[in-house]
Enzyme design. Structure first.
Site, PDB file in Angstrom:
ATOM      1  N   MET A   1       0.822  -1.206   0.000  1.00  0.00           N
ATOM      2  CA  MET A   1       0.000   0.000   0.000  1.00  0.00           C
ATOM      3  C   MET A   1       0.857   1.258   0.000  1.00  0.00           C
ATOM      4  O   MET A   1       0.431   2.311   0.432  1.00  0.00           O
ATOM      5  CB  MET A   1      -0.926  -0.004   1.217  1.00  0.00           C
ATOM      6  N   CYS A   2       2.073   1.149  -0.449  1.00  0.00           N
ATOM      7  CA  CYS A   2       2.936   2.309  -0.574  1.00  0.00           C
ATOM      8  C   CYS A   2       4.075   1.942  -1.511  1.00  0.00           C
ATOM      9  O   CYS A   2       4.132   0.828  -2.044  1.00  0.00           O
ATOM     10  CB  CYS A   2       3.467   2.776   0.789  1.00  0.00           C
ATOM     11  N   ARG A   3       4.972   2.868  -1.711  1.00  0.00           N
ATOM     12  CA  ARG A   3       6.213   2.621  -2.445  1.00  0.00           C
ATOM     13  C   ARG A   3       7.338   3.128  -1.554  1.00  0.00           C
ATOM     14  O   ARG A   3       7.222   4.193  -0.938  1.00  0.00           O
ATOM     15  CB  ARG A   3       6.252   3.368  -3.770  1.00  0.00           C
TER      16      ARG A   3
END
Length: 271
Positions: A1-3
């Protein structure tokens, strides 16, 4: 849910690693190329970096999207570092905590980020959370799954585990309690980078001029980027990368690594 992304190598401006690349973390906040879950990472961002002679990193975090922060653009242009960890966030659940919920989390010389989500949060980890001292639970920086995962990692680090063991044992514990969780963890102490793949993408680049980049996805089209297999522990220095399979707590075998995947030296000749 992120980078997220970590770097260790020769000093250079933050912007050269995060903003300037054509598909850098800055662009990944609205146009990631390999993100499997979610599409826009606009729920906060952060970067932690190390200054020469100071083992404790500085951090800059905000609750909004990275592209909306003109102060960061200016900061990234002039601040140079030989090690950093940065992340752009797509929140698992909307809530409070603002920039406190944005990675990197920090303690002492360590910086930490979690790309993924704990399945069944928060109930699934209630028994695991109970293993932490009450004081540590009460002092959590944020009320999200990543902050609790960080607390579990940090407890192991403080107990004397090395970075690789601390990440591995935490991933296996959380995966056993909350199957189907995605647990790509990223940790640095300013000299080494340690990471896990567990349900999402991770790549690394050993740069010919020196330095190692570990990231959720490549920031450019350099053909020397290598994808890390799922269920793998990565340990890296400025010159070397090692990959070790992780065993699924459910008994599933980890993907086999080829002989050239298990150890890579950035000092080797490259074609």
């Amino acid at each position: 849910m992120c980078r997220h992304l970590a770097y260790a190598g020769p000093a250079e401006p933050l912007g050269d690693l995060l903003v300037a690349p054509p598909h850098g973390l800055y662009r990944q906040s609205w146009a990631p190329r390999h993100q499997r879950y979610g599409t826009v990472n606009a729920d906060g961002f952060g970067v932690g970096w190390y200054a020469d002679g100071d083992p404790v990193p500085a951090r800059y975090r905000r609750a909004g999207p990275i592209w909306a922060d003109q102060s960061f653009a200016d900061l990234a242009r002039v601040v140079r570092t030989g090690a950093l960890l940065a992340a752009v966030r797509d929140a698992t659940l909307a809530g409070a905590d603002a920039e406190a919920a944005a990675a990197p989390f920090a303690a002492g010389a360590w910086l930490f980020s979690h790309n993924g989500a704990v399945a069944g949060w928060p109930g699934s980890l209630a028994p695991v959370a109970a293993t932490l001292p009450p004081g540590e639970l009460l002092s959590l920086e944020a009320r999200n799954d990543s902050a609790l995962v960080w607390a579990l990692v940090l407890a192991r680090l403080r107990a004397g585990d090395d970075e690789g063991r601390a990440l591995t044992e935490t991933v296996l514990e959380v995966a056993a309690a909350a199957p189907a969780s995605r647990l790509n963890l990223l940790l640095t102490n300013g000299s080494t980078i340690t990471a896990t793949t567990w349900g999402d993408t991770l790549w690394y680049l050993s740069r010919p001029g020196g330095g190692t980049v570990v990231a959720s996805e490549p920031y450019d089209d350099d053909p020397h980027w290598r994808e890390v297999p799922d269920r793998t522990l990565l340990t890296a220095s400025r010159t070397d990368v090692r990959l070790t399979p992780l065993k699924d707590p459910g008994g599933a075998a980890a993907p086999a690594l080829g002989p050239t995947d298990a150890f890579v030296s950035a000092k080797e000749p490259r074609t």
